[in-house]
Design a protein around this motif. Structure first.
Motif, PDB file in Angstrom:
ATOM      1  N   MET A   1     -11.347  14.289 -39.864  1.00  0.00           N
ATOM      2  CA  MET A   1     -12.339  15.078 -40.598  1.00  0.00           C
ATOM      3  C   MET A   1     -12.304  16.514 -40.086  1.00  0.00           C
ATOM      4  SD  MET A   1     -16.421  14.400 -40.929  1.00  0.00           S
ATOM      5  CE  MET A   1     -17.566  15.687 -41.477  1.00  0.00           C
ATOM      6  N   HIS A   2     -12.463  17.480 -40.979  1.00  0.00           N
ATOM      7  CA  HIS A   2     -12.489  18.889 -40.601  1.00  0.00           C
ATOM      8  C   HIS A   2     -13.827  19.514 -40.972  1.00  0.00           C
ATOM      9  CE1 HIS A   2      -7.812  19.459 -40.624  1.00  0.00           C
ATOM     10  NE2 HIS A   2      -8.228  18.593 -39.732  1.00  0.00           N
ATOM     11  N   ILE A   3     -14.443  20.175 -39.997  1.00  0.00           N
ATOM     12  CA  ILE A   3     -15.659  20.947 -40.220  1.00  0.00           C
ATOM     13  C   ILE A   3     -15.439  22.340 -39.650  1.00  0.00           C
ATOM     14  CG2 ILE A   3     -17.193  18.942 -40.206  1.00  0.00           C
ATOM     15  CD1 ILE A   3     -17.886  19.599 -37.285  1.00  0.00           C
ATOM     16  N   ASP A   4     -16.300  23.298 -40.030  1.00  0.00           N
ATOM     17  CA  ASP A   4     -16.132  24.642 -39.486  1.00  0.00           C
ATOM     18  C   ASP A   4     -17.019  24.847 -38.262  1.00  0.00           C
ATOM     19  OD1 ASP A   4     -18.704  25.453 -40.337  1.00  0.00           O
ATOM     20  OD2 ASP A   4     -17.957  26.460 -42.135  1.00  0.00           O
ATOM     21  N   THR A   5     -16.915  26.024 -37.662  1.00  0.00           N
ATOM     22  CA  THR A   5     -17.614  26.285 -36.402  1.00  0.00           C
ATOM     23  C   THR A   5     -19.136  26.291 -36.569  1.00  0.00           C
ATOM     24  OG1 THR A   5     -17.239  28.651 -36.786  1.00  0.00           O
ATOM     25  CG2 THR A   5     -15.718  27.520 -35.290  1.00  0.00           C
ATOM     26  N   ASP A   6     -19.638  26.754 -37.708  1.00  0.00           N
ATOM     27  CA  ASP A   6     -21.087  26.722 -37.934  1.00  0.00           C
ATOM     28  C   ASP A   6     -21.593  25.287 -37.959  1.00  0.00           C
ATOM     29  OD1 ASP A   6     -21.248  29.460 -38.080  1.00  0.00           O
ATOM     30  OD2 ASP A   6     -21.639  29.563 -40.229  1.00  0.00           O
ATOM     31  N   GLU A   7     -20.878  24.419 -38.667  1.00  0.00           N
ATOM     32  CA  GLU A   7     -21.283  23.012 -38.753  1.00  0.00           C
ATOM     33  C   GLU A   7     -21.234  22.352 -37.378  1.00  0.00           C
ATOM     34  OE1 GLU A   7     -19.771  21.937 -43.261  1.00  0.00           O
ATOM     35  OE2 GLU A   7     -18.282  22.356 -41.701  1.00  0.00           O
ATOM     36  N   ALA A   8     -20.194  22.660 -36.616  1.00  0.00           N
ATOM     37  CA  ALA A   8     -20.059  22.095 -35.278  1.00  0.00           C
ATOM     38  C   ALA A   8     -21.166  22.581 -34.351  1.00  0.00           C
ATOM     39  CB  ALA A   8     -18.699  22.455 -34.692  1.00  0.00           C
ATOM     40  N   ASN A   9     -21.447  23.870 -34.387  1.00  0.00           N
ATOM     41  CA  ASN A   9     -22.475  24.428 -33.513  1.00  0.00           C
ATOM     42  C   ASN A   9     -23.856  23.856 -33.832  1.00  0.00           C
ATOM     43  OD1 ASN A   9     -20.618  25.991 -32.149  1.00  0.00           O
ATOM     44  ND2 ASN A   9     -20.974  27.816 -33.383  1.00  0.00           N
ATOM     45  N   ALA A  10     -24.154  23.674 -35.112  1.00  0.00           N
ATOM     46  CA  ALA A  10     -25.459  23.142 -35.508  1.00  0.00           C
ATOM     47  C   ALA A  10     -25.667  21.725 -34.987  1.00  0.00           C
ATOM     48  CB  ALA A  10     -25.592  23.162 -37.030  1.00  0.00           C
ATOM     49  N   GLY A  11     -24.574  20.953 -34.913  1.00  0.00           N
ATOM     50  CA  GLY A  11     -24.678  19.569 -34.475  1.00  0.00           C
ATOM     51  C   GLY A  11     -24.244  19.319 -33.046  1.00  0.00           C
ATOM     52  N   PHE A  12     -24.044  20.394 -32.251  1.00  0.00           N
ATOM     53  CA  PHE A  12     -23.579  20.242 -30.862  1.00  0.00           C
ATOM     54  C   PHE A  12     -22.295  19.407 -30.813  1.00  0.00           C
ATOM     55  CE2 PHE A  12     -27.810  20.833 -28.332  1.00  0.00           C
ATOM     56  CZ  PHE A  12     -28.124  21.934 -29.122  1.00  0.00           C
ATOM     57  N   ILE A  13     -21.406  19.620 -31.774  1.00  0.00           N
ATOM     58  CA  ILE A  13     -20.197  18.806 -31.898  1.00  0.00           C
ATOM     59  C   ILE A  13     -19.046  19.482 -31.173  1.00  0.00           C
ATOM     60  CG2 ILE A  13     -18.534  17.824 -33.534  1.00  0.00           C
ATOM     61  CD1 ILE A  13     -20.889  17.830 -35.580  1.00  0.00           C
ATOM     62  N   GLU A  14     -18.330  18.715 -30.365  1.00  0.00           N
ATOM     63  CA  GLU A  14     -17.167  19.222 -29.646  1.00  0.00           C
ATOM     64  C   GLU A  14     -15.903  18.637 -30.245  1.00  0.00           C
ATOM     65  OE1 GLU A  14     -17.716  18.450 -25.520  1.00  0.00           O
ATOM     66  OE2 GLU A  14     -19.476  19.754 -25.356  1.00  0.00           O
ATOM     67  N   GLN A  15     -14.763  19.288 -29.976  1.00  0.00           N
ATOM     68  CA  GLN A  15     -13.484  18.821 -30.517  1.00  0.00           C
ATOM     69  C   GLN A  15     -13.267  17.344 -30.205  1.00  0.00           C
ATOM     70  OE1 GLN A  15     -11.635  20.160 -32.639  1.00  0.00           O
ATOM     71  NE2 GLN A  15     -11.407  22.354 -32.352  1.00  0.00           N
ATOM     72  N   GLN A  16     -12.750  16.638 -31.214  1.00  0.00           N
ATOM     73  CA  GLN A  16     -12.433  15.217 -31.111  1.00  0.00           C
ATOM     74  C   GLN A  16     -13.660  14.331 -30.933  1.00  0.00           C
ATOM     75  OE1 GLN A  16      -9.261  14.172 -31.997  1.00  0.00           O
ATOM     76  NE2 GLN A  16      -9.285  16.347 -32.492  1.00  0.00           N
ATOM     77  N   ALA A  17     -14.789  14.791 -31.445  1.00  0.00           N
ATOM     78  CA  ALA A  17     -15.933  13.893 -31.605  1.00  0.00           C
ATOM     79  C   ALA A  17     -15.537  12.832 -32.634  1.00  0.00           C
ATOM     80  CB  ALA A  17     -17.155  14.681 -32.088  1.00  0.00           C
ATOM     81  N   GLN A  18     -16.322  11.799 -32.736  1.00  0.00           N
ATOM     82  CA  GLN A  18     -16.014  10.721 -33.676  1.00  0.00           C
ATOM     83  C   GLN A  18     -17.038  10.699 -34.809  1.00  0.00           C
ATOM     84  OE1 GLN A  18     -13.283   8.263 -33.436  1.00  0.00           O
ATOM     85  NE2 GLN A  18     -12.620  10.007 -32.183  1.00  0.00           N
TER      86      GLN A  18
END
Length: 196
Positions: free
Chosen positions: A171-188
């Motif tokens: 799955m691919h998300i952008d940096t805004d989406e990742a930052n909002a969800g505290f998501i780091e690379q290779q989350a599941q």
């Protein structure tokens, strides 16, 4: 009650640009070719050493990575935060859908070109093979909900399923989406469905 499918990796896609052959030559000179820096997770895709600056009405972003191989049309993928810094209002689109999207100036050293369209905010999506689609019980271009594990768990809605045997499950998300969800690379992440 929700049911969830098997998990898959979630990758964070920072701002980047795909260039056409014509625009590559215009920016980097006659007979220029992209220089591979490292392979990306999707087969045949790579991060190039080449970088450009992108300039909008209100600002400039430097060192924007070029991804290869070259494409039929130049496409710039940025986040909503990037768009605000640049003074642009690009549409939320699937990659490749650039008709009537935003334009921008591309700069490399002393060379500048203006593209009239091509700037988008990429819609969150999942790359997968036909076998993956069968296992996950989804179809190409279907919109799904994906729950992602993190310190601040989030569920993304309207995630596009993209099926091709040239893809690798991710799955691919952008940096805004990742930052909002505290998501780091290779989350599941997992596709979730509501049951009534």
């Amino acid at each position: 009650m929700k049911t969830a499918t098997k998990s898959f990796p979630v990758a964070i896609s920072a701002r980047h640009i795909h260039v056409s052959e014509e625009d590559l030559q215009a920016l980097f000179g006659p007979n220029a070719a992209l220089t591979k820096d490292f392979e990306l997770s999707q087969p045949g895709q790579f991060a190039a050493k080449e970088r450009v600056s992108i300039e909008g009405p209100k600002g400039v972003l430097h060192n924007v990575r070029v991804l290869g191989p070259v494409r039929a049309a130049t496409q710039v993928e940025i986040s909503r935060t990037d768009a605000m810094k640049l003074g642009l209002t690009p549409p939320l689109r699937q990659s490749g859908d650039i008709e009537s999207s935003a334009g921008i100036k591309l700069i490399h050293q002393e060379k500048e070109i203006m593209i009239e369209q091509g700037v988008i905010i990429a819609q969150a999506h999942i790359h997968m093979t036909e076998e993956d689609a069968l296992a996950l019980d989804v179809q190409n271009n279907e919109l799904v909900c994906v729950e992602v594990d993190s310190e601040r768990p989030v569920t993304f809605r309207g995630v596009v399923v993209r099926v091709s045997n040239d893809f690798s499950l991710e799955m691919h998300i952008d940096t805004d989406e990742a930052n909002a969800g505290f998501i780091e690379q290779q989350a599941q992440g997992r596709i979730v469905r509501s049951l009534t």
